[in-house]
Design a protein around this motif. Structure first.
Motif, mmCIF file in Angstrom:
data_model
loop_
_atom_site.group_PDB
_atom_site.id
_atom_site.type_symbol
_atom_site.label_atom_id
_atom_site.label_comp_id
_atom_site.label_asym_id
_atom_site.label_seq_id
_atom_site.Cartn_x
_atom_site.Cartn_y
_atom_site.Cartn_z
ATOM 1 N N ARG A 8 0.826 -1.210 0.000
ATOM 2 C CA ARG A 8 0.000 0.000 0.000
ATOM 3 C C ARG A 8 0.862 1.262 0.000
ATOM 4 O O ARG A 8 1.890 1.303 0.667
ATOM 5 N N VAL A 9 0.402 2.285 -0.727
ATOM 6 C CA VAL A 9 1.050 3.581 -0.643
ATOM 7 C C VAL A 9 0.533 4.269 0.619
ATOM 8 O O VAL A 9 -0.472 3.852 1.209
ATOM 9 N N GLU A 10 1.221 5.315 1.021
ATOM 10 C CA GLU A 10 0.813 6.053 2.212
ATOM 11 C C GLU A 10 -0.638 6.508 2.072
ATOM 12 O O GLU A 10 -1.064 6.943 1.007
ATOM 13 N N ASN A 11 -1.383 6.402 3.118
ATOM 14 C CA ASN A 11 -2.798 6.803 3.213
ATOM 15 C C ASN A 11 -3.772 5.835 2.541
ATOM 16 O O ASN A 11 -4.972 6.061 2.574
ATOM 17 N N ASN A 12 -3.296 4.766 1.940
ATOM 18 C CA ASN A 12 -4.206 3.768 1.389
ATOM 19 C C ASN A 12 -4.536 2.774 2.491
ATOM 20 O O ASN A 12 -3.832 1.796 2.690
ATOM 21 N N VAL A 13 -5.614 3.050 3.177
ATOM 22 C CA VAL A 13 -5.986 2.211 4.317
ATOM 23 C C VAL A 13 -7.238 1.383 4.063
ATOM 24 O O VAL A 13 -7.589 0.530 4.873
ATOM 25 N N SER A 50 -3.962 6.880 -9.763
ATOM 26 C CA SER A 50 -3.207 5.948 -8.927
ATOM 27 C C SER A 50 -4.087 4.770 -8.531
ATOM 28 O O SER A 50 -5.291 4.915 -8.305
ATOM 29 N N GLY A 52 -3.041 3.042 -5.828
ATOM 30 C CA GLY A 52 -2.794 2.967 -4.392
ATOM 31 C C GLY A 52 -1.892 1.831 -3.960
ATOM 32 O O GLY A 52 -1.703 1.606 -2.773
ATOM 33 N N CYS A 54 1.926 -0.358 -4.795
ATOM 34 C CA CYS A 54 3.175 -0.688 -5.478
ATOM 35 C C CYS A 54 3.165 -2.206 -5.656
ATOM 36 O O CYS A 54 2.439 -2.915 -4.949
ATOM 37 N N CYS A 93 4.433 2.874 -7.572
ATOM 38 C CA CYS A 93 2.982 2.765 -7.570
ATOM 39 C C CYS A 93 2.474 2.497 -8.991
ATOM 40 O O CYS A 93 2.927 3.114 -9.954
#
Length: 149
Positions: A8-13, A50, A52, A54, A93
């Protein structure tokens, strides 16, 4: 079966991992990661969206990013470089370029399925310079040389 590793990229929760919608599906659905809100497309607009995630692919494979038939045929979205290739050594990503050819404005929201990813085997070949090539029925006749219909 080899694993496809997603980070996950940052903030992909909240987005689910890319996944096959049915047991017989060839492609995994890729979703829009839009933490800042929806994107509105108007006719002729191109935007990069995106996913979200990688990715780390198994050796000897590529990820082909292709249109989803529903979004493409029913709503007018195309992926200009389709299929887009994600190489096995790329760790950034995964992004999807969407070009909108529909008539009315269309909104893509966070979590909408915007593309599909097909994992394919890749063979590599040695490039060799030669002075001549073997002959063929087509020869060097180019675009449209075999006719239409």
């Amino acid at each position: 079966m080899a694993d496809i590793r997603f980070m996950r990229v940052e903030n992909n929760v909240d987005l689910p991992l890319p996944a096959y919608a049915t047991p017989g599906a060839a492609g995994m659905d890729l979703r829009a990661f839009l933490p800042d809100g929806p994107l509105t497309f108007t006719h002729g607009e191109f935007k990069i969206v995106s996913t979200g995630f990688c990715v780390e692919l198994p050796p000897g494979t590529e990820m082909q990013v292709r249109p989803r038939s529903g979004l493409s045929l029913k709503h007018g979205f195309i992926i200009p470089n389709s299929p887009g290739t994600v190489d096995e050594d790329y760790r950034g990503c995964v992004m999807v370029g969407l070009y909108y050819i529909g008539a009315e404005p269309f909104i893509i929201r966070h979590g909408d399925r915007v593309a599909q990813a097909v994992i394919a085997q890749v063979q590599r070949y040695q490039a060799v310079e030669v002075d001549t090539l073997s002959s063929s029925e087509r020869g060097s006749r180019g675009l449209g040389s075999t006719g239409f219909g």
